[in-house]
Design a protein around this motif. Structure first.
Motif, PDB file in Angstrom:
ATOM      1  N   GLU A 124       0.828  -1.205   0.000  1.00 10.49           N
ATOM      2  CA  GLU A 124       0.000   0.000   0.000  1.00 10.49           C
ATOM      3  C   GLU A 124       0.862   1.254   0.000  1.00 10.49           C
ATOM      4  O   GLU A 124       0.554   2.239  -0.693  1.00 10.49           O
ATOM      5  N   VAL A 125       1.939   1.237   0.753  1.00 12.20           N
ATOM      6  CA  VAL A 125       2.853   2.383   0.764  1.00 12.20           C
ATOM      7  C   VAL A 125       3.496   2.547  -0.608  1.00 12.20           C
ATOM      8  O   VAL A 125       3.568   3.663  -1.154  1.00 12.20           O
ATOM      9  N   ALA A 126       3.959   1.441  -1.174  1.00 11.59           N
ATOM     10  CA  ALA A 126       4.610   1.505  -2.487  1.00 11.59           C
ATOM     11  C   ALA A 126       3.646   2.006  -3.554  1.00 11.59           C
ATOM     12  O   ALA A 126       3.988   2.878  -4.366  1.00 11.59           O
ATOM     13  N   VAL A 160      -1.910  -4.541  -7.259  1.00 11.07           N
ATOM     14  CA  VAL A 160      -0.599  -3.898  -7.208  1.00 11.07           C
ATOM     15  C   VAL A 160      -0.078  -3.672  -8.625  1.00 11.07           C
ATOM     16  O   VAL A 160       0.407  -2.587  -8.960  1.00 11.07           O
ATOM     17  N   ARG A 161      -0.205  -4.671  -9.474  1.00  9.19           N
ATOM     18  CA  ARG A 161       0.291  -4.550 -10.846  1.00  9.19           C
ATOM     19  C   ARG A 161      -0.505  -3.513 -11.637  1.00  9.19           C
ATOM     20  O   ARG A 161       0.052  -2.766 -12.444  1.00  9.19           O
ATOM     21  N   LEU A 162      -1.804  -3.468 -11.387  1.00  3.60           N
ATOM     22  CA  LEU A 162      -2.633  -2.468 -12.053  1.00  3.60           C
ATOM     23  C   LEU A 162      -2.207  -1.065 -11.648  1.00  3.60           C
ATOM     24  O   LEU A 162      -2.111  -0.157 -12.487  1.00  3.60           O
ATOM     25  N   SER A 163      -1.921  -0.859 -10.373  1.00  7.13           N
ATOM     26  CA  SER A 163      -1.464   0.447  -9.902  1.00  7.13           C
ATOM     27  C   SER A 163      -0.176   0.871 -10.593  1.00  7.13           C
ATOM     28  O   SER A 163      -0.019   2.032 -10.992  1.00  7.13           O
ATOM     29  N   LEU A 164       0.748  -0.080 -10.738  1.00  8.11           N
ATOM     30  CA  LEU A 164       2.017   0.237 -11.383  1.00  8.11           C
ATOM     31  C   LEU A 164       1.801   0.557 -12.859  1.00  8.11           C
ATOM     32  O   LEU A 164       2.382   1.516 -13.393  1.00  8.11           O
ATOM     33  N   SER A 165       0.968  -0.221 -13.528  1.00  8.26           N
ATOM     34  CA  SER A 165       0.691   0.041 -14.943  1.00  8.26           C
ATOM     35  C   SER A 165       0.057   1.417 -15.135  1.00  8.26           C
ATOM     36  O   SER A 165       0.391   2.144 -16.071  1.00  8.26           O
ATOM     37  N   ARG A 166      -0.848   1.777 -14.249  1.00  9.60           N
ATOM     38  CA  ARG A 166      -1.463   3.106 -14.327  1.00  9.60           C
ATOM     39  C   ARG A 166      -0.427   4.207 -14.140  1.00  9.60           C
ATOM     40  O   ARG A 166      -0.497   5.259 -14.793  1.00  9.60           O
ATOM     41  N   ALA A 167       0.530   3.968 -13.272  1.00  9.98           N
ATOM     42  CA  ALA A 167       1.588   4.958 -13.066  1.00  9.98           C
ATOM     43  C   ALA A 167       2.385   5.151 -14.356  1.00  9.98           C
ATOM     44  O   ALA A 167       2.699   6.284 -14.746  1.00  9.98           O
ATOM     45  N   ALA A 196       1.896  -5.969 -21.124  1.00  8.21           N
ATOM     46  CA  ALA A 196       0.531  -5.498 -20.871  1.00  8.21           C
ATOM     47  C   ALA A 196       0.507  -3.991 -20.668  1.00  8.21           C
ATOM     48  O   ALA A 196      -0.403  -3.293 -21.134  1.00  8.21           O
ATOM     49  N   THR A 197       1.524  -3.473 -19.996  1.00  8.80           N
ATOM     50  CA  THR A 197       1.586  -2.032 -19.742  1.00  8.80           C
ATOM     51  C   THR A 197       1.827  -1.263 -21.031  1.00  8.80           C
ATOM     52  O   THR A 197       1.259  -0.180 -21.238  1.00  8.80           O
ATOM     53  N   VAL A 198       2.655  -1.815 -21.916  1.00  9.68           N
ATOM     54  CA  VAL A 198       2.873  -1.180 -23.220  1.00  9.68           C
ATOM     55  C   VAL A 198       1.562  -1.109 -23.994  1.00  9.68           C
ATOM     56  O   VAL A 198       1.243  -0.086 -24.623  1.00  9.68           O
ATOM     57  N   LEU A 199       0.782  -2.191 -23.947  1.00  9.36           N
ATOM     58  CA  LEU A 199      -0.510  -2.200 -24.629  1.00  9.36           C
ATOM     59  C   LEU A 199      -1.438  -1.124 -24.068  1.00  9.36           C
ATOM     60  O   LEU A 199      -2.138  -0.431 -24.813  1.00  9.36           O
ATOM     61  N   LEU A 200      -1.429  -0.983 -22.745  1.00  4.96           N
ATOM     62  CA  LEU A 200      -2.240   0.055 -22.111  1.00  4.96           C
ATOM     63  C   LEU A 200      -1.744   1.452 -22.476  1.00  4.96           C
ATOM     64  O   LEU A 200      -2.537   2.378 -22.665  1.00  4.96           O
ATOM     65  N   LEU A 201      -0.438   1.592 -22.563  1.00  4.44           N
ATOM     66  CA  LEU A 201       0.154   2.883 -22.904  1.00  4.44           C
ATOM     67  C   LEU A 201      -0.267   3.311 -24.311  1.00  4.44           C
ATOM     68  O   LEU A 201      -0.578   4.486 -24.554  1.00  4.44           O
ATOM     69  N   ARG A 202      -0.294   2.351 -25.213  1.00  3.45           N
ATOM     70  CA  ARG A 202      -0.664   2.645 -26.602  1.00  3.45           C
ATOM     71  C   ARG A 202      -2.169   2.815 -26.780  1.00  3.45           C
ATOM     72  O   ARG A 202      -2.609   3.545 -27.663  1.00  3.45           O
ATOM     73  N   ASP A 203      -2.930   2.126 -25.939  1.00  2.00           N
ATOM     74  CA  ASP A 203      -4.391   2.237 -26.012  1.00  2.00           C
ATOM     75  C   ASP A 203      -4.966   2.194 -24.600  1.00  2.00           C
ATOM     76  O   ASP A 203      -5.315   1.127 -24.095  1.00  2.00           O
ATOM     77  N   GLU A 205      -7.689   2.753 -23.454  1.00  2.00           N
ATOM     78  CA  GLU A 205      -9.050   2.227 -23.342  1.00  2.00           C
ATOM     79  C   GLU A 205      -9.060   0.714 -23.145  1.00  2.00           C
ATOM     80  O   GLU A 205     -10.076   0.133 -22.780  1.00  2.00           O
ATOM     81  N   THR A 206      -7.933   0.073 -23.425  1.00  6.56           N
ATOM     82  CA  THR A 206      -7.834  -1.376 -23.218  1.00  6.56           C
ATOM     83  C   THR A 206      -7.910  -1.691 -21.729  1.00  6.56           C
ATOM     84  O   THR A 206      -7.242  -1.072 -20.922  1.00  6.56           O
ATOM     85  N   GLY A 207      -8.723  -2.649 -21.364  1.00  3.60           N
ATOM     86  CA  GLY A 207      -8.791  -3.035 -19.960  1.00  3.60           C
ATOM     87  C   GLY A 207      -7.513  -3.738 -19.530  1.00  3.60           C
ATOM     88  O   GLY A 207      -6.842  -4.378 -20.347  1.00  3.60           O
ATOM     89  N   PHE A 208      -7.174  -3.633 -18.247  1.00  2.00           N
ATOM     90  CA  PHE A 208      -5.935  -4.215 -17.753  1.00  2.00           C
ATOM     91  C   PHE A 208      -5.920  -5.730 -17.932  1.00  2.00           C
ATOM     92  O   PHE A 208      -4.941  -6.307 -18.414  1.00  2.00           O
ATOM     93  N   ASP A 209      -7.017  -6.384 -17.583  1.00  2.00           N
ATOM     94  CA  ASP A 209      -7.060  -7.845 -17.700  1.00  2.00           C
ATOM     95  C   ASP A 209      -6.933  -8.276 -19.159  1.00  2.00           C
ATOM     96  O   ASP A 209      -6.258  -9.261 -19.469  1.00  2.00           O
ATOM     97  N   ALA A 210      -7.576  -7.524 -20.049  1.00  2.00           N
ATOM     98  CA  ALA A 210      -7.472  -7.841 -21.477  1.00  2.00           C
ATOM     99  C   ALA A 210      -6.042  -7.642 -21.969  1.00  2.00           C
ATOM    100  O   ALA A 210      -5.531  -8.420 -22.783  1.00  2.00           O
ATOM    101  N   ALA A 211      -5.384  -6.602 -21.456  1.00  2.00           N
ATOM    102  CA  ALA A 211      -4.000  -6.342 -21.858  1.00  2.00           C
ATOM    103  C   ALA A 211      -3.074  -7.448 -21.369  1.00  2.00           C
ATOM    104  O   ALA A 211      -2.160  -7.869 -22.085  1.00  2.00           O
ATOM    105  N   VAL A 212      -3.300  -7.925 -20.161  1.00  2.00           N
ATOM    106  CA  VAL A 212      -2.479  -9.021 -19.623  1.00  2.00           C
ATOM    107  C   VAL A 212      -2.693 -10.280 -20.442  1.00  2.00           C
ATOM    108  O   VAL A 212      -1.730 -10.986 -20.794  1.00  2.00           O
ATOM    109  N   PHE A 213      -3.944 -10.574 -20.777  1.00  2.00           N
ATOM    110  CA  PHE A 213      -4.242 -11.757 -21.588  1.00  2.00           C
ATOM    111  C   PHE A 213      -3.543 -11.674 -22.942  1.00  2.00           C
ATOM    112  O   PHE A 213      -2.930 -12.646 -23.404  1.00  2.00           O
TER     113      PHE A 213
END
Length: 241
Positions: A124-126, A160-167, A196-203, A205-213
């Motif tokens: 949570e701190v991280a 935790v991974r979603l938070s990092l990807s959003r950052a 997955a984070t690169v996919l989110l960065l480029r789009d 609107e892509t959901g995180f779970d979809a990007a990971v898949f």
């Protein structure tokens, strides 16, 4: 049992004493109203009780109101006190101090977000440190921050991974080279998270779970077939003249 922070009220007014008591009340709705009242009529004499309550308050909404009340006080007295909390042994004190810094939004506090905070053993701190660092970092510090955050790829559970990807997404395109490098690394969890984070960065609107898949699917294809699939996708998306 509800923890009530002991406060020295010797020099406080009678009204402040009542407010301090309400901030430690058993009923969370009473504590919420007290924090709202304190923020509505800012009083520097309540700085210490507000900060101390942040460290132990169990209710999320009350904590958020406490942080809001702190933003209503002059930053020249609030920021030095918040900075001291960043070194607290209590994880909630550190996390809430970071959250309050993001609400104050003073970019001079960017230097206070250290590597140790970004790597804090408490998730949570991280997570809070990642978010606040992105909010406060100056333009010329974004690349260094991206290089540091890459070291946290593959950490923790989905949230935790979603938070990092959003950052990374909030940092912008400057992060892509570091992410691409991590995506080519040997650790499959790190690589999948990076892809997955690169996919989110480029789009975004892509959901995180979809990007990971999709990242794991491309990894299973292997680099050559994945490149071919990507090329076909780009061709399909290119409009005809």
């Amino acid at each position: 049992m509800q923890e009530v922070v002991p406060i020295n009220t010797t020099n406080g007014t009678e009204q402040n004493t009542r407010m301090i008591g309400a901030l430690g009340a058993e009923d969370s709705s009473v504590r919420l109203q007290a924090a709202l009242a304190v923020g509505s009529k800012p009083d520097p004499g309540l700085l210490e009780p507000l900060v101390e309550r942040c460290a132990v308050e169990p209710d999320f909404f009350v904590r958020d109101m406490l942080s809001w009340a702190l933003t209503r006080l002059p930053p020249e007295i609030t920021l030095p006190r918040i900075r001291r909390e960043l070194d607290s042994e209590r994880t909630q004190a550190r996390s809430q101090a970071l959250h309050t810094l993001s609400k104050i939004g003073d970019h001079s506090a960017s230097a206070w977000i250290t590597r140790d905070m970004l790597r804090d053993a408490d998730d949570e701190v991280a997570r809070t440190a990642w978010r606040v660092a992105v909010v406060l970092v100056p333009e010329d510090g974004k690349q260094d921050l991206a290089d540091e955050l890459v070291l946290q790829l593959g950490r923790g559970d989905r949230n935790v991974r979603l938070s990092l990807s959003r950052a990374f997404v909030d940092l912008g395109d400057v992060t892509e080279p570091a992410l691409e490098k991590a995506a080519a690394g040997p650790d499959p969890e790190v690589a999948a998270h990076a892809r997955a984070t690169v996919l989110l960065l480029r789009d975004p609107e892509t959901g995180f779970d979809a990007a990971v898949f999709e990242a794991k699917r491309l990894a299973a294809l292997g680099p050559e077939r994945a490149a071919a699939v990507a090329s076909l996708a780009e061709t399909a998306e290119t409009p005809e003249c």
